[in-house]
Design a protein around this motif. Structure first.
Motif, mmCIF file in Angstrom:
data_model
loop_
_atom_site.group_PDB
_atom_site.id
_atom_site.type_symbol
_atom_site.label_atom_id
_atom_site.label_comp_id
_atom_site.label_asym_id
_atom_site.label_seq_id
_atom_site.Cartn_x
_atom_site.Cartn_y
_atom_site.Cartn_z
ATOM 1 N N ARG A 244 0.842 -1.205 0.000
ATOM 2 C CA ARG A 244 0.000 0.000 0.000
ATOM 3 C C ARG A 244 0.873 1.249 0.000
ATOM 4 N NH1 ARG A 244 -1.276 3.232 3.841
ATOM 5 N NH2 ARG A 244 -0.428 1.808 5.429
ATOM 6 N N ILE A 245 1.910 1.264 0.833
ATOM 7 C CA ILE A 245 2.813 2.411 0.904
ATOM 8 C C ILE A 245 3.560 2.583 -0.420
ATOM 9 C CG2 ILE A 245 4.873 3.337 2.042
ATOM 10 C CD1 ILE A 245 3.945 1.782 4.578
ATOM 11 N N SER A 310 2.598 6.043 5.554
ATOM 12 C CA SER A 310 3.588 5.199 6.231
ATOM 13 C C SER A 310 3.636 5.404 7.742
ATOM 14 C CB SER A 310 4.976 5.479 5.649
ATOM 15 O OG SER A 310 5.336 6.843 5.859
ATOM 16 N N ALA A 311 2.673 6.162 8.281
ATOM 17 C CA ALA A 311 2.709 6.517 9.697
ATOM 18 C C ALA A 311 2.745 5.289 10.599
ATOM 19 C CB ALA A 311 1.498 7.381 10.040
ATOM 20 N N ILE A 312 3.492 5.404 11.696
ATOM 21 C CA ILE A 312 3.554 4.341 12.696
ATOM 22 C C ILE A 312 3.127 4.909 14.039
ATOM 23 C CG2 ILE A 312 5.459 3.149 11.531
ATOM 24 C CD1 ILE A 312 7.283 4.372 13.778
ATOM 25 N N LYS A 313 2.810 4.037 14.967
ATOM 26 C CA LYS A 313 2.533 4.464 16.331
ATOM 27 C C LYS A 313 3.855 4.640 17.045
ATOM 28 C CE LYS A 313 -2.037 2.367 16.906
ATOM 29 N NZ LYS A 313 -2.702 3.690 17.064
ATOM 30 N N LEU A 314 4.050 5.811 17.630
ATOM 31 C CA LEU A 314 5.293 6.072 18.339
ATOM 32 C C LEU A 314 5.370 5.300 19.646
ATOM 33 C CD1 LEU A 314 5.710 9.921 17.796
ATOM 34 C CD2 LEU A 314 6.854 8.054 16.592
ATOM 35 N N GLY A 315 4.212 4.901 20.186
ATOM 36 C CA GLY A 315 4.224 4.218 21.468
ATOM 37 C C GLY A 315 4.499 5.187 22.593
ATOM 38 N N PHE A 316 4.778 4.636 23.760
ATOM 39 C CA PHE A 316 5.079 5.483 24.918
ATOM 40 C C PHE A 316 6.578 5.762 24.953
ATOM 41 C CE2 PHE A 316 6.157 6.290 29.301
ATOM 42 C CZ PHE A 316 5.137 7.132 29.715
ATOM 43 N N PRO A 317 7.004 7.012 25.208
ATOM 44 C CA PRO A 317 6.200 8.168 25.575
ATOM 45 C C PRO A 317 5.832 9.080 24.392
ATOM 46 C CG PRO A 317 8.480 8.679 25.969
ATOM 47 C CD PRO A 317 8.450 7.285 25.411
ATOM 48 N N GLY A 318 6.246 8.713 23.171
ATOM 49 C CA GLY A 318 6.010 9.589 22.032
ATOM 50 C C GLY A 318 4.570 9.983 21.842
ATOM 51 N N ASP A 319 3.679 8.980 21.806
ATOM 52 C CA ASP A 319 2.255 9.277 21.626
ATOM 53 C C ASP A 319 1.684 10.003 22.842
ATOM 54 O OD1 ASP A 319 2.021 8.222 19.080
ATOM 55 O OD2 ASP A 319 1.614 6.194 19.801
ATOM 56 N N PHE A 320 2.198 9.696 24.024
ATOM 57 C CA PHE A 320 1.733 10.323 25.259
ATOM 58 C C PHE A 320 1.960 11.829 25.222
ATOM 59 C CE2 PHE A 320 2.833 11.634 29.670
ATOM 60 C CZ PHE A 320 1.614 11.402 30.278
ATOM 61 N N PHE A 321 3.112 12.242 24.738
ATOM 62 C CA PHE A 321 3.434 13.664 24.684
ATOM 63 C C PHE A 321 2.605 14.402 23.638
ATOM 64 C CE2 PHE A 321 7.843 12.504 26.371
ATOM 65 C CZ PHE A 321 7.469 12.808 27.667
#
Length: 342
Positions: A244-245, A310-321
């Motif tokens: 897809r990307i 192509s976005a990914i989930k940053l996970g913690f703490p990236g998404d938290f911030f």
């Protein structure tokens, strides 16, 4: 070709780096010496001066070919980078012939200098973290090599961000040489370095030198066209998400009348931090095509489409911030939402 500084140094390197893992025909694939020489000619004629190799590449053949080439040209024009860690040569009975130790470092650099037929390396990478050797042993050894004049700058590859951070902080405190570049896998199909490694590199002013920026050729679209390659069919570079990307990359390439490789490479170069992708080639035509990337510019819309695809989930703490565009701070034992400062 434009030139940029490598990390927090005064070393000027071309905006594309030539990867030479395929110089040699060991293992049933790669470029023979004549083709490898022609590839380096093409790169140099385009203004490229940054060449990446390693002691392990083709069991040392890559370094030997490069050594023969640069000694028939202007050695000082080239910025030559090599690496140590992995076992090279016929060292199968030597327990210290691999790893990050000072002993293997000193052995490896001497062997690389012999194969390259040069008195010094411009950049010397730790190739991969062994999770055994203390980082202070690594930094002190590398600094000794700088002081001896055998290497000019130090860099690191495929190592956790916390290790690199500890190393550069220790080097700063001790007055040792600091890492100026970070080599990691980074592409539209591999964005996980954005979680910790790339923010760390930005903080320390290190240049990121992505390997596999085309994801082994997947981002060129050749597998979608039915062409053969070295990626195994079960690889996640060929799964539904990757396809897809890649289709988004191909669509933008059609809009710009360029090849998908140009789009994928330029995406890494327009990320807003110092980034010099490593482009490997086993054929002259492959390099010629990749060199055209320097004349391509992606618009904000192109970058947005590629980022979103192509976005990914940053996970913690990236998404938290990033939650709701606010930061959480502690006041009086409880959390208050405060406006995020720009």
């Amino acid at each position: 070709m434009q030139y940029k500084l490598l990390g927090r140094s005064g070393l000027k390197v071309s905006e594309l780096c030539l990867g030479t893992m395929g110089f040699g025909t060991e293992g049933g694939w790669g470029a023979d010496k004549e083709t490898s020489m022609a590839i380096m000619d093409e790169f140099a004629n385009a203004g490229g001066n940054f060449i990446d190799t390693a002691n392990i590449y083709k069991f040392g053949t890559s370094e030997k070919i490069i050594g023969e080439y640069i000694n028939n040209h202007d050695r000082d024009y080239f910025v030559l980078a090599s690496k140590y860690t992995l076992r090279d040569g016929e060292q199968f009975t030597n327990p210290n012939a691999a790893g990050n130790s000072r002993k293997n470092m000193m052995r490896s650099v001497e062997q690389s200098l012999k194969r390259l037929n040069t008195e010094f390396l411009d950049v010397f990478y730790l190739h991969i973290w062994d999770d055994i050797t203390p980082i202070d042993e690594v930094l002190r050894g590398l600094d000794d090599l700088v002081r001896q004049g055998k290497i000019n700058y130090i860099a690191i590859s495929d190592t956790p961000a916390w290790v690199v951070s500890k190393g550069n902080t220790l080097a700063e405190l001790m007055g040792w040489s600091q890492f100026v570049a970070l080599q990691v896998e980074y592409s539209l199909l591999q964005r996980t370095p954005e979680r910790e490694l790339i923010p760390m590199a930005k903080h320390f002013g290190m240049t990121v030198t992505p390997w596999a920026p085309l994801a082994g050729g997947a981002l060129t679209g050749k597998y979608l066209r039915g062409e053969q390659g070295r990626i195994k069919p079960q690889s996640n570079r060929l799964d539904e998400n990757s396809e897809r990307i890649t289709r988004v990359v191909m669509a933008i390439a059609d809009e710009l009348s360029v090849s998908p490789a140009h789009v994928a490479l330029k995406w890494t170069m327009q990320q807003g931090f110092s980034c010099t992708p490593i482009v490997g080639a086993t054929k002259v035509d492959q390099l010629k095509d990749n060199l055209k990337t320097i004349d391509v510019t992606l618009t904000e819309d192109h970058m947005k489409r590629l980022d979103e695809a192509s976005a990914i989930k940053l996970g913690f703490p990236g998404d938290f911030f990033k939650e709701d565009g606010v930061k959480l701070s502690v006041f009086g034992g409880f959390y208050d939402k405060v406006e995020k400062r720009k």
